[in-house]
Design an enzyme around this catalytic site. Structure first.
Site, PDB file in Angstrom:
ATOM      1  N   HIS A   7       9.019  -3.250  -6.845  1.00 43.00           N
ATOM      2  CA  HIS A   7       8.446  -2.882  -8.155  1.00 43.00           C
ATOM      3  C   HIS A   7       9.520  -2.246  -9.048  1.00 43.00           C
ATOM      4  CE1 HIS A   7       4.154  -3.225  -6.762  1.00 43.00           C
ATOM      5  NE2 HIS A   7       4.625  -2.766  -5.632  1.00 43.00           N
TER       6      HIS A   7
ATOM      7  N   SER B   6       5.867  -5.456  -1.044  1.00 42.05           N
ATOM      8  CA  SER B   6       5.880  -4.055  -1.483  1.00 42.05           C
ATOM      9  C   SER B   6       6.203  -3.123  -0.301  1.00 42.05           C
ATOM     10  CB  SER B   6       4.548  -3.741  -2.155  1.00 42.05           C
ATOM     11  OG  SER B   6       4.624  -2.544  -2.882  1.00 42.05           O
ATOM     12  N   ALA B   7       5.262  -2.316   0.171  1.00 42.75           N
ATOM     13  CA  ALA B   7       5.537  -1.421   1.309  1.00 42.75           C
ATOM     14  C   ALA B   7       6.000  -2.209   2.531  1.00 42.75           C
ATOM     15  CB  ALA B   7       4.289  -0.605   1.647  1.00 42.75           C
TER      16      ALA B   7
ATOM     17  N   GLY C 264       0.872  -1.177   0.000  1.00 42.45           N
ATOM     18  CA  GLY C 264       0.000   0.000   0.000  1.00 42.45           C
ATOM     19  C   GLY C 264       0.905   1.222   0.000  1.00 42.45           C
TER      20      GLY C 264
ATOM     21  N   GLU D 184       9.090  -6.741 -10.260  1.00 41.57           N
ATOM     22  CA  GLU D 184       7.854  -7.484  -9.987  1.00 41.57           C
ATOM     23  C   GLU D 184       8.063  -8.942 -10.393  1.00 41.57           C
ATOM     24  OE1 GLU D 184       4.485  -5.454 -11.703  1.00 41.57           O
ATOM     25  OE2 GLU D 184       4.697  -3.772 -10.322  1.00 41.57           O
TER      26      GLU D 184
END
Lengths: 240, 240
Positions: free
Chosen positions: A159, A122-123, A89, A195
């Site tokens: 990413h 991700s985050a 997020g 990714e």
């Protein structure tokens, strides 16, 4: 060191469902001993809906999920966790909430001292590193620091994206941004996880997993490409 | 209010040279009364080289350029400036340097009270607004605040980019990022300035200039598109 980490670049790969591309690695990582995973949904606004998404997916892998926001005492929830998963997020919102809820130190202690397995995507991968200085996210809130949980002595750019030679857009490429980071003094190296790739850390051993290569940026040196399967344990020594 | 601002999305448009796409607007904006422009190169690491680039370009338009880093006292340099230009680069590095050099308040005073014309491009446009919460840049350094110079009561997203429907990359689109910003309470509206566009502010009048449309995001409302030439003065009232 008991540390066990699964640091995933992205939650969803193009053309597949939430965490599908890494589900076998997740099962192998949490194994049979972990029954319940503590999920940290702080990076998204709707924590309830986000926890449902994670809960539904982990159910199919045989794990129960508890949302940290459902606990009356988040620090106590970390203290009792068998496994931790911090979802993606907005990285600024996530790190600010981790500080606001005073769980940064306790997560670090549980992972590094007690060997509680930590998965991030991700985050959630960004906050596992030295700092969030190499996130791609928009700084929508102001955290009290960019220093993160510090489970590894380097930074990650999730990413990670190669420049598009056909683009007419003049914003900086990802590579240019990371090079700008390394213009600042005393900055750690940055692993660009494309990714589809993820990093597995078991004690002092680090291995690149997934289907895409990763690019490593080291201050004052040329960047280097690594194939899936490569042993990246050298990243865990503090010289890097 | 004497305020005069030229807030440019991007310094260089694909296929042309530095500031070429807005040079006529620059000449018209600074006019004949301004002879010397104070250039703020804080957003890039090599301030000397960056100032030379700006100096060479402004020379062709008939203006002398002074680099603020060349002055022994940067606050005094702002106090004596006939015109100010803050260039692009990394917004976090820029804002931190503005605070480190204690020029934020003095720039605000000179522009809003004395009517000194202020031009910004990219990061220099970001710092002219309420805050840098809607920059696209990587947070390579930690500024003491995200609050910026505050010459207008809204935020800007420079280099605004439409989603690419053919992309397989799963990072958030620019629109999704700005919508996440508006999930936070009390956030001002955000003007997405595509490359090629700029905003001219003269007192309480704001006009969209350039060759591309701009997209306005308002918390709790649908976004709206505006053509070049549109009067956007309503953005300057504090209700927005």
């Amino acid at each position: 060191m008991k540390r066990r980490l699964l640091l995933v670049s992205n939650s969803t790969l193009h053309g597949s469902g939430y965490l599908d591309h890494c589900q076998q690695h997740i099962s192998h990582f949490f194994g049979k001993d972990v029954k319940r995973v503590l999920f940290v949904p702080y990076a998204l606004h709707d924590r309830h809906a986000y926890t449902k998404t994670a809960r539904d997916k982990f159910k199919t892998l045989g794990y129960e999920v508890d949302g940290i926001h459902e606990a009356s005492d988040p620090v106590d929830a970390v203290r009792k966790a068998e496994g931790i998963f911090i979802g993606g997020g907005n990285t600024f919102r996530l790190l600010k909430s981790l500080y606001d809820n005073k769980v940064v130190t306790e997560i670090r202690r549980r992972v590094l001292e007690d060997g509680v397995p930590y998965m991030g995507s991700s985050a959630g991968t960004n906050v596992a590193t030295v700092s969030i200085n190499t996130t791609n996210d928009m700084p929508i809130v102001y955290p009290p620091s960019f220093s993160a949980i510090g489970l590894v002595p380097f930074n990650i750019n999730p990413h990670y994206l190669d420049p598009d030679p056909s683009s007419r857009h003049m914003g900086e490429s990802r590579e240019q941004r990371i090079i700008q980071y390394h213009e600042e003094p005393d900055t750690p190296c940055v692993l660009g996880l494309r990714e589809g790739s993820m990093l597995l850390v078991e004690g002092d051993k680090a291995t690149l997993l997934g289907t895409t290569k990763a690019r490593l940026f080291t201050r004052g040196k040329s960047s280097a490409e690594y194939d899936p399967g490569t042993d990246l344990s050298f990243l865990l020594t503090h010289a890097h």
